[in-house]
Enzyme design. Structure first.
Site, mmCIF file in Angstrom:
data_model
loop_
_atom_site.group_PDB
_atom_site.id
_atom_site.type_symbol
_atom_site.label_atom_id
_atom_site.label_comp_id
_atom_site.label_asym_id
_atom_site.label_seq_id
_atom_site.Cartn_x
_atom_site.Cartn_y
_atom_site.Cartn_z
ATOM 1 N N ASP A 101 -93.941 94.897 -16.720
ATOM 2 C CA ASP A 101 -92.812 94.071 -16.288
ATOM 3 C C ASP A 101 -93.234 92.634 -15.992
ATOM 4 O OD1 ASP A 101 -94.300 94.832 -14.074
ATOM 5 O OD2 ASP A 101 -92.607 95.599 -12.910
ATOM 6 N N PHE A 116 -90.122 85.907 -5.718
ATOM 7 C CA PHE A 116 -90.052 87.361 -5.835
ATOM 8 C C PHE A 116 -88.747 87.738 -6.528
ATOM 9 C CE2 PHE A 116 -89.442 91.754 -4.645
ATOM 10 C CZ PHE A 116 -90.715 92.261 -4.854
HETATM 11 P P1 5GP Z 1 -100.158 91.828 -9.913
HETATM 12 O O1 5GP Z 1 -101.186 92.910 -9.794
HETATM 13 O O2 5GP Z 1 -100.277 91.039 -11.202
HETATM 14 O O3 5GP Z 1 -100.151 90.939 -8.694
HETATM 15 O O4 5GP Z 1 -98.754 92.486 -9.868
HETATM 16 C C1 5GP Z 1 -98.317 93.371 -10.792
HETATM 17 C C2 5GP Z 1 -97.223 94.255 -10.256
HETATM 18 O O5 5GP Z 1 -96.697 93.778 -9.025
HETATM 19 C C3 5GP Z 1 -96.068 94.266 -11.214
HETATM 20 O O6 5GP Z 1 -96.220 95.285 -12.152
HETATM 21 C C4 5GP Z 1 -94.890 94.484 -10.296
HETATM 22 O O7 5GP Z 1 -94.665 95.865 -10.120
HETATM 23 C C5 5GP Z 1 -95.309 93.873 -8.992
HETATM 24 N N1 5GP Z 1 -94.738 92.502 -8.838
HETATM 25 C C6 5GP Z 1 -95.361 91.316 -8.968
HETATM 26 N N2 5GP Z 1 -94.508 90.288 -8.761
HETATM 27 C C7 5GP Z 1 -93.314 90.851 -8.516
HETATM 28 C C8 5GP Z 1 -92.008 90.303 -8.257
HETATM 29 O O8 5GP Z 1 -91.740 89.100 -8.227
HETATM 30 N N3 5GP Z 1 -91.010 91.226 -8.074
HETATM 31 C C9 5GP Z 1 -91.228 92.572 -8.098
HETATM 32 N N4 5GP Z 1 -90.169 93.360 -7.886
HETATM 33 N N5 5GP Z 1 -92.429 93.110 -8.350
HETATM 34 C C10 5GP Z 1 -93.471 92.250 -8.561
#
Ligand code: 5GP
Length: 175
Positions: free
Chosen positions: A100, A152
């Site tokens: 996503d 977010f």
């Molecule tokens: P990362 O490990 O790159 O920080 O984050 C990956 C995961 O964090 C994504 O697959 C998602 O599930 C969650 N995530 C990161 N940013 C957002 C955001 O803005 N909204 C939501 N709902 N989930 C996020």
């Protein structure tokens, strides 16, 4: 649309998503012609994007899924865990990870490392959203739907405490 208490504003409309997902599907189908790629969907956030993207893929392909966890509420815990692993071997396969959103990059960094020694012919990342300004580790998705600011977001698979995944658009969450 009636005002929603959880929504700051709509960031990407249903129509914009549809158009961009179709473009990505065409691009990937061209790049992987004759390679029968394996699309790995990342549960749960990536699943709506995955289902729409796969219907825009016009070449033979296979499907598999993984589930990873790292978020609690609106904050990454920084600690990534595999909740569900792949069913099939990826040895010799061209793998496209469908996620996503890439935020800090910690989830995909963990995933790339955990897949690295399984003998895939290639591994690329396709994400609907990219938040490059929040990156903590070097992760570069080859296919990106939209690059967004450090906000977010919810909807189209993305949740806040397991709510709002079913929204057909992507919106900025009102804290
Ligand atoms: P990362 O490990 O790159 O920080 O984050 C990956 C995961 O964090 C994504 O697959 C998602 O599930 C969650 N995530 C990161 N940013 C957002 C955001 O803005 N909204 C939501 N709902 N989930 C996020």
């Amino acid at each position: 649309m009636a005002e929603q208490p959880f929504l700051e504003r709509i960031l990407i409309s249903q129509e914009q998503i549809k158009q961009r997902v179709a473009e990505l599907g065409r691009e990937i189908s061209t790049d992987y012609k004759g390679k029968k790629p394996l699309f790995v969907g990342i549960l749960r956030g990536g699943i709506i994007f995955y289902a729409d993207l796969l219907r825009e893929i016009s070449i033979d392909c296979n499907m598999d899924f993984m589930s990873l966890s790292s978020y609690a509420g609106t904050k990454s815990t920084g600690e990534v865990r595999t909740m569900l692993d792949l069913r099939e071997s990826i040895k010799g396969r061209h793998v496209v990870i469908v996620e996503d959103i890439v935020d800090t990059g910690l989830t995909l960094d963990y995933l790339m490392k955990s897949l690295a020694d399984r003998g895939a012919a290639s591994i690329e990342i396709c994400c609907l959203l990219d938040k490059p300004c929040n990156r903590k580790v070097d992760v570069s998705p080859k296919y990106v739907g939209f690059t967004i600011e450090n906000e977010f977001v919810i909807g189209y698979g993305l949740d806040y405490n397991e709510l709002y995944r079913n929204l057909p658009y992507i919106g900025v969450f009102k804290k």
